[in-house]
Design a protein around this motif. Structure first.
Motif, PDB file in Angstrom:
ATOM      1  N   TYR A 253      -6.127 -43.064 -38.335  1.00  0.00           N
ATOM      2  CA  TYR A 253      -5.394 -42.738 -37.363  1.00  0.00           C
ATOM      3  C   TYR A 253      -5.367 -41.477 -37.228  1.00  0.00           C
ATOM      4  O   TYR A 253      -5.549 -40.844 -36.008  1.00  0.00           O
ATOM      5  N   VAL A 254      -5.108 -40.691 -38.139  1.00  0.00           N
ATOM      6  CA  VAL A 254      -4.808 -39.200 -38.331  1.00  0.00           C
ATOM      7  C   VAL A 254      -6.254 -38.701 -37.790  1.00  0.00           C
ATOM      8  O   VAL A 254      -6.150 -37.550 -36.992  1.00  0.00           O
ATOM      9  N   LEU A 255      -7.358 -39.152 -38.468  1.00  0.00           N
ATOM     10  CA  LEU A 255      -8.602 -38.474 -38.239  1.00  0.00           C
ATOM     11  C   LEU A 255      -8.998 -38.783 -36.798  1.00  0.00           C
ATOM     12  O   LEU A 255      -9.711 -38.210 -36.156  1.00  0.00           O
TER      13      LEU A 255
ATOM     14  N   PRO B  93      -4.224 -41.051 -49.365  1.00  0.00           N
ATOM     15  CA  PRO B  93      -5.745 -41.615 -49.282  1.00  0.00           C
ATOM     16  C   PRO B  93      -6.769 -40.663 -49.678  1.00  0.00           C
ATOM     17  O   PRO B  93      -7.774 -41.073 -50.593  1.00  0.00           O
TER      18      PRO B  93
ATOM     19  N   PHE C  39       0.127 -37.925 -43.823  1.00  0.00           N
ATOM     20  CA  PHE C  39      -0.491 -39.384 -43.880  1.00  0.00           C
ATOM     21  C   PHE C  39      -1.734 -39.283 -44.508  1.00  0.00           C
ATOM     22  O   PHE C  39      -2.212 -40.087 -45.046  1.00  0.00           O
ATOM     23  N   LEU C  40      -2.481 -37.902 -44.731  1.00  0.00           N
ATOM     24  CA  LEU C  40      -3.734 -37.919 -45.484  1.00  0.00           C
ATOM     25  C   LEU C  40      -3.656 -37.577 -46.861  1.00  0.00           C
ATOM     26  O   LEU C  40      -4.463 -37.993 -47.464  1.00  0.00           O
TER      27      LEU C  40
ATOM     28  N   MET D 239      -3.559 -45.196 -41.933  1.00  0.00           N
ATOM     29  CA  MET D 239      -3.019 -44.127 -41.873  1.00  0.00           C
ATOM     30  C   MET D 239      -4.263 -42.663 -41.757  1.00  0.00           C
ATOM     31  O   MET D 239      -4.061 -42.010 -40.868  1.00  0.00           O
ATOM     32  N   ALA D 240      -5.012 -42.914 -42.729  1.00  0.00           N
ATOM     33  CA  ALA D 240      -5.926 -41.848 -42.571  1.00  0.00           C
ATOM     34  C   ALA D 240      -6.872 -42.130 -41.477  1.00  0.00           C
ATOM     35  O   ALA D 240      -7.161 -40.900 -40.712  1.00  0.00           O
TER      36      ALA D 240
ATOM     37  N   TYR E 102      -5.807 -36.856 -33.974  1.00  0.00           N
ATOM     38  CA  TYR E 102      -5.290 -35.706 -33.875  1.00  0.00           C
ATOM     39  C   TYR E 102      -6.417 -34.497 -34.422  1.00  0.00           C
ATOM     40  O   TYR E 102      -7.251 -34.776 -35.260  1.00  0.00           O
TER      41      TYR E 102
END
Lengths: 311, 317
Positions: B122-124, A16, A12-13, B119-120, B127
């Protein structure tokens, strides 16, 4: 489940962060590097020249003029915009007739807010073209037209506005204020609405007038928001590129005239970079802009720090 | 340290023996003064509203005038109502082409910005892992610096990307799309990060218990829940990218005679302004401005609440 978590996070990272690093972070860092070279931007060769670009900036009269204009903007733009926005926001939210109903806004507050905010959603490019027409230097310009109609101006000798070296800077400042007030008005207005009404009512019961209410209650409770607005406006004052480059003469090479009387750092940077081919020199200017912005933000946050009031 | 405004202690004791005599007087005065200030404040508000509306209406009227009327007096009224200036601006002035260019770029950049940003963020936000804070602050820091700082190297970065693939270089849609996405990420990530934090964890946990994968939980559970946040930041990005001027002016210059003109609308309008003086087609320019303002006006008026809260929420925690 744990073994599946890391592939997911990385997946996911990855995109970006890659995009952001390549197109934002890396160019930021490169600017610092290039500012120490004599790179032209055209040829691939460049020599390390240390701080020569920076010392050259100090002796560059046009750069100093541009810097002066930006500093003047940094003082004037936030002060005028914030004062106007606060005044209007106060009128809209608590300016209405006190009377028995307690504290209320003036009638039509919603309409005013919609109208005042509108310039904020227009592109600066549209604003630039629009005000070029408004400031037109004959009777066909809106501003000259209005002044002639009001009898404040001789139709035979219209004011030149953008071609007048003494007026051009103020014309630009006026457009910046015109377009900015609505945004800060809405921002202050939202903050004012979060202030409990009973505080105002208590003040009213104590016989506090509007002025007192405004200075003793509204301003202190809004201080955090005003501070943020100040930083935003100071950053905007470092910009002004679109307006100056399109509205002021000479056309085609990012304006700044007449006679550099409306020059700002951003237009001078672009002129050095693209038409003049002095990429290293332009980067040094970019770094100066960066440090001024940084210092400004830190200083204004420090100096204006006050005890936070909870309510 | 914080001080609490104590409202109870500020209410004075009323009804002291002298009060009944003086109070009506005082109230009267307050009300009177209120009336005066009311007129005064309405006056100021109305004047400012006219100052905003007048130039905009004047531009729209201007697109129906002819050159002589525009050059003559600002107060002239259009003698005949024809839409010919709009046609000229759209085809000859190139506004139609600029409009299409902008739509193409925005369709790509907005989708990618929202997808990658969500996406970024959400993960940051959800998680725990090593480097989480560093990546987050890296994104946030990017929002604080002016674009000028990156302009020169960015120009060459995009130019070099063009030598990898002609689809990516200067004056290419994809190149500009990627740049827009990269420069929109800081605010998008920052905004959505705080938004994802506020969403309840229980739904997500339940989905995971049912054997949902991380990616599926994101797309089918979390994204729908974050809809209002996505709309706010989406509107913010639409307006921001639609109105962007500095980046296209630097990156979307024609690279040679055969290179098609891929100017964005804002940039094209400025080009039109500089050429309309020579072609002396001011009605065309005014019509071009009207066309450029209309979509923004429509978006603004229909999402007025979200636009105002979206644009200002970045500053109000």
């Amino acid at each position: 489940m744990r073994h599946r978590k890391y592939p997911f996070i990385v997946g996911f990272l990855f995109l970006p962060v890659l995009l952001y690093t390549v197109l934002v972070i890396w160019p930021y860092i490169q600017t610092f590097g290039y500012s120490l070279t004599d790179w032209s931007g055209v040829s691939p060769s460049m020599n390390f020249v240390g701080f020569k670009n920076y010392t050259a900036l100090l002796h560059d009269d046009i750069f100093m003029t541009a810097l002066g204009h930006n500093l003047l903007l940094i003082v004037l733009l936030p002060v005028v915009t914030i004062v106007l926005a606060l005044f209007f926001a106060f009128m809209l939210n608590v300016g209405g007739r006190g009377g028995t109903g307690g504290i209320q806004g003036v009638r039509g507050a919603g309409f005013y807010k919609v109208v005042f905010f509108f310039p904020q959603v227009l592109s600066v490019a549209i604003l630039a073209v629009l005000f070029e027409a408004v400031y037109r230097s004959d009777g066909g310009g809106l501003l000259n037209g209005v002044l002639i109609k009001l009898g404040l101006e001789n139709a035979q000798q219209p004011i030149l506005w953008l071609s007048d070296p003494d007026l051009v800077f103020w014309c630009i400042l006026a457009v910046l204020i015109w377009s900015g007030v609505g945004f800060y008005l809405v921002m202050f207005s939202a903050a004012m609405q979060s202030i409990p009404k009973d505080i105002y009512e208590a003040a009213l019961l104590d016989g506090s007038g509007r002025g007192q209410t405004f200075f003793k209650i509204t301003i202190p409770l809004l201080w955090d928001t005003i501070q943020t607005a100040w930083v935003y406006l100071a950053i905007a004052a470092m910009d002004a590129f679109a307006l100056v480059s399109t509205m002021t003469p000479p056309a085609g090479i990012y304006g700044g005239g007449p006679n550099h009387r409306s020059e700002v750092l951003a237009t001078y940077l672009m002129r050095n970079f693209l038409p003049f081919g002095k990429a290293g020199y332009a980067c040094a200017m970019g770094v100066v802009i960066f440090f001024i912005t940084l210092i400004l933000s830190v200083v204004s946050l420090r100096v204006t720090r006050r005890e936070r009031i909870e309510y | 340290m914080s001080t609490k405004v104590d409202k109870t202690s500020t209410i004075p004791a009323q009804g002291s023996p002298t009060a009944p005599v003086r109070r009506p007087l005082k109230e009267e005065r307050f009300a009177d003064r209120g009336g005066v200030i009311n007129v005064f404040s309405h006056g100021f508000l109305a004047v400012w509203a006219i100052m905003i509306i007048l130039p905009l209406v004047w531009v729209v009227l201007g697109s129906f005038k002819d050159n002589a009327e525009i050059g003559g007096s600002a107060w002239s009224w259009p003698s005949h109502w024809s839409f010919s200036a709009f046609g000229r601006a759209w085809s000859k002035g190139g506004i139609g082409g600029y409009f299409t260019n902008t739509l193409i770029v925005l369709a790509g950049s907005l989708t990618l910005t929202m997808l990658l940003g969500a996406m970024a963020a959400y993960v940051l936000a959800r998680y725990e892992f090593r480097g989480n804070r560093i990546i987050f602050y890296m994104f946030v820091a990017g929002a604080m610096f002016p674009v000028y700082l990156a302009l020169v190297p960015l120009f060459f970065m995009v130019k070099n990307l063009g030598s990898i693939s002609p689809l990516l270089g200067l004056n290419s849609y994809l190149g500009l799309i990627l740049v827009y996405v990269a420069y929109s990420l800081p605010f998008t990530v920052f905004f959505l990060h705080s938004f994802f934090r506020t969403l309840p964890t229980a739904v997500h946990e339940a989905a995971m218990m049912d054997g949902c994968s991380h990616a599926r939980a994101f797309f089918q559970v979390m994204l729908p829940m974050a809809k209002s946040g996505l709309i706010s930041v989406g509107i913010f990005n639409v307006l921001g990218q639609w109105n962007q001027y500095l980046l296209p002016v630097t990156l979307m210059q024609q690279q040679g005679g055969s290179d098609p003109d891929r100017s964005m609308l804002a940039q094209g309008l400025v080009n039109l302004a500089s050429t309309s003086g020579y072609a002396s087609d001011f009605p065309g320019l005014f019509a071009g401005m009207t066309i450029a303002m209309l979509p923004v006006l429509v978006v603004y008026l229909s999402f007025q609440k979200q636009v105002q809260s979206g644009l200002t929420s970045a500053t109000l925690k």
